[in-house]
Scaffold this active site. Sequence first.
Site: not given
Ligand code: ZN
Length: 216
Positions: A76, A95, A97, A157
């Site tokens: 990413e 970032h 999840h 996501h």
């Molecule tokens: Zn991700």
Amino acid sequence: MSNTVPRPGAAIIAVSQSLDAAGLVPNKSGNVSCRSAGGFLITPAGVPYRDLVPGDLVELPVTGKPAASGPRPSSEWRMHAAIYARRPDAAAIVHTHSPRATALACAGRGIPPFHYMIALAGGDIRCMPYATFGTAELAATAVRGLEGRRATLLGNHGVIAIGGSLEDAHAVAVEVENLAGEYLAMLSAGLEPQLLDDDELARVIDKFSDYGRLKR
Ligand SMILES: [Zn+2]
């Protein structure tokens, strides 16, 4: 590059391992970065968080591509580069999840302003449309979702959070997961959240100004 990693490396590893211990980056998902002298420093692809050492982190220019050799940055990296290019107020990016926020993201559901702590994110948290991981499209989507905000949900996501420091970006990411849990609890109980109005939200955002001025 990797053998002259500056001090932020240790802080990135500490935040990454804290997210991992809290279950917010399951199965090596997510990534963490902060600005550095040469651009930004980001967690690598494919290394378990518990095994990370500063030399695994990858430094990238804000505008540019990773080197052809050496450690691979997180898939990413484009999303991080795009955010740093557009958001001078972002010193760090987290970032995740994280499961409850990701559940909402998979339902295409943003988080409304039902609790004052959402002011950490700068207001209601949007859920952006799905885009394939690692793509420039996802990077552009994340930048749009963050307009006037410190966090956004990425459809199907996860979560992206920014801050004026690594600690702030971490705190925002953790709070998004808290808020998602509270919202899901209300939804599953069939309760309708009562929302804070814009004036109150603006008052709390002002009281949180030590989190850095938000670019609007
Ligand atoms: Zn991700």
